[in-house]
Design a protein around this motif. Structure first.
Motif, PDB file in Angstrom:
ATOM      1  N   GLU A 108       0.953  -1.132   0.011  1.00  0.00           N
ATOM      2  CA  GLU A 108      -0.008  -0.024   0.103  1.00  0.00           C
ATOM      3  C   GLU A 108       0.630   1.214   0.033  1.00  0.00           C
ATOM      4  O   GLU A 108       0.290   2.468   0.043  1.00  0.00           O
ATOM      5  CB  GLU A 108      -0.770   0.079   1.169  1.00  0.00           C
ATOM      6  N   GLY A 109       2.325   1.082   0.048  1.00  0.00           N
ATOM      7  CA  GLY A 109       3.105   2.206   0.323  1.00  0.00           C
ATOM      8  C   GLY A 109       3.661   2.685  -1.237  1.00  0.00           C
ATOM      9  O   GLY A 109       4.474   3.596  -1.427  1.00  0.00           O
ATOM     10  N   LEU A 110       3.078   2.103  -2.405  1.00  0.00           N
ATOM     11  CA  LEU A 110       3.392   2.734  -3.772  1.00  0.00           C
ATOM     12  C   LEU A 110       3.189   3.731  -3.756  1.00  0.00           C
ATOM     13  O   LEU A 110       1.907   4.337  -3.458  1.00  0.00           O
ATOM     14  CB  LEU A 110       2.783   1.555  -4.732  1.00  0.00           C
ATOM     15  N   GLY A 111       3.925   4.662  -4.722  1.00  0.00           N
ATOM     16  CA  GLY A 111       3.585   6.145  -5.120  1.00  0.00           C
ATOM     17  C   GLY A 111       2.792   6.119  -6.011  1.00  0.00           C
ATOM     18  O   GLY A 111       2.321   5.253  -6.773  1.00  0.00           O
ATOM     19  N   VAL A 112       2.241   7.387  -6.341  1.00  0.00           N
ATOM     20  CA  VAL A 112       1.349   7.786  -7.557  1.00  0.00           C
ATOM     21  C   VAL A 112       1.831   7.162  -8.835  1.00  0.00           C
ATOM     22  O   VAL A 112       0.999   6.725  -9.477  1.00  0.00           O
ATOM     23  CB  VAL A 112       1.246   9.349  -7.462  1.00  0.00           C
ATOM     24  N   PRO A 113       3.226   7.442  -9.212  1.00  0.00           N
ATOM     25  CA  PRO A 113       3.605   6.768 -10.622  1.00  0.00           C
ATOM     26  C   PRO A 113       3.454   5.208 -10.679  1.00  0.00           C
ATOM     27  O   PRO A 113       3.075   4.965 -11.721  1.00  0.00           O
ATOM     28  CB  PRO A 113       5.216   7.374 -10.553  1.00  0.00           C
ATOM     29  N   GLU A 114       3.616   4.600  -9.515  1.00  0.00           N
ATOM     30  CA  GLU A 114       3.354   3.124  -9.580  1.00  0.00           C
ATOM     31  C   GLU A 114       2.056   2.715  -9.783  1.00  0.00           C
ATOM     32  O   GLU A 114       1.670   1.851 -10.384  1.00  0.00           O
ATOM     33  CB  GLU A 114       4.284   2.364  -8.471  1.00  0.00           C
ATOM     34  N   LEU A 115       1.354   3.469  -9.017  1.00  0.00           N
ATOM     35  CA  LEU A 115      -0.389   3.053  -8.929  1.00  0.00           C
ATOM     36  C   LEU A 115      -0.851   3.382 -10.393  1.00  0.00           C
ATOM     37  O   LEU A 115      -1.576   2.792 -10.933  1.00  0.00           O
ATOM     38  CB  LEU A 115      -1.139   3.808  -7.761  1.00  0.00           C
ATOM     39  N   VAL A 116      -0.424   4.695 -11.063  1.00  0.00           N
ATOM     40  CA  VAL A 116      -0.961   4.887 -12.410  1.00  0.00           C
ATOM     41  C   VAL A 116      -0.300   4.006 -13.324  1.00  0.00           C
ATOM     42  O   VAL A 116      -1.229   3.408 -14.181  1.00  0.00           O
ATOM     43  CB  VAL A 116      -0.618   6.275 -12.605  1.00  0.00           C
ATOM     44  N   ALA A 117       0.831   3.461 -12.976  1.00  0.00           N
ATOM     45  CA  ALA A 117       1.137   2.507 -14.121  1.00  0.00           C
ATOM     46  C   ALA A 117       0.523   1.162 -14.108  1.00  0.00           C
ATOM     47  O   ALA A 117       0.111   0.523 -14.925  1.00  0.00           O
ATOM     48  CB  ALA A 117       2.653   2.345 -14.030  1.00  0.00           C
ATOM     49  N   GLU A 118       0.257   0.693 -12.807  1.00  0.00           N
ATOM     50  CA  GLU A 118      -0.367  -0.515 -12.438  1.00  0.00           C
ATOM     51  C   GLU A 118      -1.982  -0.293 -13.110  1.00  0.00           C
ATOM     52  O   GLU A 118      -2.418  -1.434 -13.775  1.00  0.00           O
ATOM     53  CB  GLU A 118      -0.292  -0.609 -11.023  1.00  0.00           C
ATOM     54  N   ALA A 119      -2.557   0.867 -12.808  1.00  0.00           N
ATOM     55  CA  ALA A 119      -4.012   0.895 -13.246  1.00  0.00           C
ATOM     56  C   ALA A 119      -3.920   0.818 -14.803  1.00  0.00           C
ATOM     57  O   ALA A 119      -4.838   0.260 -15.715  1.00  0.00           O
ATOM     58  CB  ALA A 119      -4.521   2.319 -12.727  1.00  0.00           C
ATOM     59  N   ALA A 120      -2.929   1.447 -15.614  1.00  0.00           N
ATOM     60  CA  ALA A 120      -2.912   1.389 -16.772  1.00  0.00           C
ATOM     61  C   ALA A 120      -2.517  -0.196 -17.439  1.00  0.00           C
ATOM     62  O   ALA A 120      -3.434  -0.258 -18.356  1.00  0.00           O
ATOM     63  CB  ALA A 120      -1.820   2.297 -17.476  1.00  0.00           C
ATOM     64  N   LEU A 121      -1.881  -0.815 -16.682  1.00  0.00           N
ATOM     65  CA  LEU A 121      -1.535  -2.114 -17.280  1.00  0.00           C
ATOM     66  C   LEU A 121      -2.955  -3.137 -17.000  1.00  0.00           C
ATOM     67  O   LEU A 121      -3.339  -3.848 -17.746  1.00  0.00           O
ATOM     68  CB  LEU A 121      -0.594  -2.865 -16.477  1.00  0.00           C
ATOM     69  N   LEU A 122      -3.545  -2.864 -15.886  1.00  0.00           N
ATOM     70  CA  LEU A 122      -4.981  -3.597 -15.695  1.00  0.00           C
ATOM     71  C   LEU A 122      -5.980  -3.129 -16.838  1.00  0.00           C
ATOM     72  O   LEU A 122      -6.515  -4.005 -17.312  1.00  0.00           O
ATOM     73  CB  LEU A 122      -5.446  -3.236 -14.309  1.00  0.00           C
ATOM     74  N   GLN A 123      -5.868  -1.899 -17.085  1.00  0.00           N
ATOM     75  CA  GLN A 123      -7.049  -1.368 -18.116  1.00  0.00           C
ATOM     76  C   GLN A 123      -6.571  -2.031 -19.304  1.00  0.00           C
ATOM     77  O   GLN A 123      -7.533  -2.412 -20.136  1.00  0.00           O
ATOM     78  CB  GLN A 123      -6.858   0.024 -18.337  1.00  0.00           C
ATOM     79  N   ALA A 124      -5.373  -2.042 -19.807  1.00  0.00           N
ATOM     80  CA  ALA A 124      -4.969  -2.616 -21.236  1.00  0.00           C
ATOM     81  C   ALA A 124      -5.266  -4.032 -21.020  1.00  0.00           C
ATOM     82  O   ALA A 124      -5.595  -4.628 -22.318  1.00  0.00           O
ATOM     83  CB  ALA A 124      -3.315  -2.321 -21.348  1.00  0.00           C
ATOM     84  N   ARG A 125      -5.002  -4.798 -19.920  1.00  0.00           N
ATOM     85  CA  ARG A 125      -5.503  -6.166 -19.988  1.00  0.00           C
ATOM     86  C   ARG A 125      -6.982  -6.277 -20.226  1.00  0.00           C
ATOM     87  O   ARG A 125      -7.284  -7.564 -20.855  1.00  0.00           O
ATOM     88  CB  ARG A 125      -4.897  -6.894 -18.735  1.00  0.00           C
ATOM     89  N   LEU A 126      -7.738  -5.635 -19.535  1.00  0.00           N
ATOM     90  CA  LEU A 126      -9.049  -5.657 -19.401  1.00  0.00           C
ATOM     91  C   LEU A 126      -9.595  -5.628 -21.041  1.00  0.00           C
ATOM     92  O   LEU A 126     -10.531  -6.077 -21.497  1.00  0.00           O
ATOM     93  CB  LEU A 126      -9.850  -4.642 -18.546  1.00  0.00           C
ATOM     94  N   ASP A 127      -9.138  -4.406 -21.600  1.00  0.00           N
ATOM     95  CA  ASP A 127      -9.506  -4.033 -23.059  1.00  0.00           C
ATOM     96  C   ASP A 127      -9.247  -5.383 -23.797  1.00  0.00           C
ATOM     97  O   ASP A 127      -9.939  -5.607 -24.821  1.00  0.00           O
ATOM     98  CB  ASP A 127      -8.407  -3.114 -23.638  1.00  0.00           C
ATOM     99  N   TRP A 128      -7.997  -5.970 -23.631  1.00  0.00           N
ATOM    100  CA  TRP A 128      -7.553  -7.107 -24.439  1.00  0.00           C
ATOM    101  C   TRP A 128      -8.537  -8.257 -24.169  1.00  0.00           C
ATOM    102  O   TRP A 128      -8.897  -8.982 -25.276  1.00  0.00           O
ATOM    103  CB  TRP A 128      -6.172  -7.491 -24.036  1.00  0.00           C
TER     104      TRP A 128
END
Length: 226
Positions: free
Chosen positions: A191-211
């Motif tokens: 839970e200590g991840l910073g904003v850049p890591e959370l944004v990148a993870e959200a983008a990866l999850l969205q890309a997988r969902l789209d696929w």
């Protein structure tokens, strides 16, 4: 009489640069690297000791053998190796030379090393890397990884840059080629991840969902036509 080079006694460990392929263990709990030439069959960690790849019992680096870790003095010399087709998916390592070493004109051959920083190049599409994803090959028990942006990860095995650093341990830093650093995180405190890591993870999850949604749409379309 054979002349010998003078023995060096540096006050600080020498440093150098090399290229390697990032690797992820099959169970996803460990990260490391594998070389691009001699000794490339055996992945190694952030801090590692060299051994003779020919199975000889001498300690690396032996003067009459080419065993041991290798690096070059200049960053530009290592970056030049990334231009070749077979090395395009490798990453640039900034290392500290530890233990005995032999100095050459362009670099060192040595017994022990610490990888300080791994610089990840752009995704194959040209976008800045957000993760390291399955490169399509590997070693027994290890997946080879390559730079990937959020849109190109899809359903492949992948790990964020910060997560790779965390799994590798020993203070490794993983940096995107553009210079933006991906700071490491405590594996016990996700839970200590910073904003850049959370944004990148959200983008990866969205890309997988789209696929997955596109695949589902194809399957449903095929069923409707039948």
């Amino acid at each position: 009489m054979r002349l010998r080079l003078p023995e060096e006694r540096p006050t600080e460990p020498p440093t150098g640069f090399k290229i390697a392929h990032p690797m992820l263990s099959q169970d996803g709990t460990r990260a490391g690297f594998t070389g691009v030439s001699l000794g490339g069959a055996l992945p190694y960690g952030v801090v590692a000791d060299a051994s003779c790849v020919y199975g000889r019992r001498h300690r690396a680096p032996a003067r009459r053998c080419d065993c041991g870790f290798h690096c070059v003095h200049e960053r530009t010399a290592a970056e030049a190796l990334l231009c070749t087709a077979e090395h395009r998916e490798a990453v640039l390592l900034d290392i500290t030379v530890l233990g005995p070493y032999i100095r050459f004109e362009r670099g060192f051959r040595y017994a022990r090393q610490r990888v300080r920083t791994a610089t990840v190049g752009p995704c194959a599409c040209g976008a800045r890397a957000a993760a390291l994803a399955d490169a399509g090959w590997g070693r027994p028990g290890w997946h080879a990884l390559a730079a990937a942006c959020a849109g190109c990860v899809r359903g492949r095995t992948s790990v964020l840059l910060a997560a790779f650093a965390r799994l590798a341990g020993d203070g490794l830093r993983v940096v995107a080629a553009s210079g933006g650093a991906a700071p490491t995180a405590d594996p016990g405190l996700p839970e200590g991840l910073g904003v850049p890591e959370l944004v990148a993870e959200a983008a990866l999850l969205q890309a997988r969902l789209d696929w997955f949604q596109s695949r589902l749409a194809r399957l449903e379309g095929g069923t409707a036509q039948q």
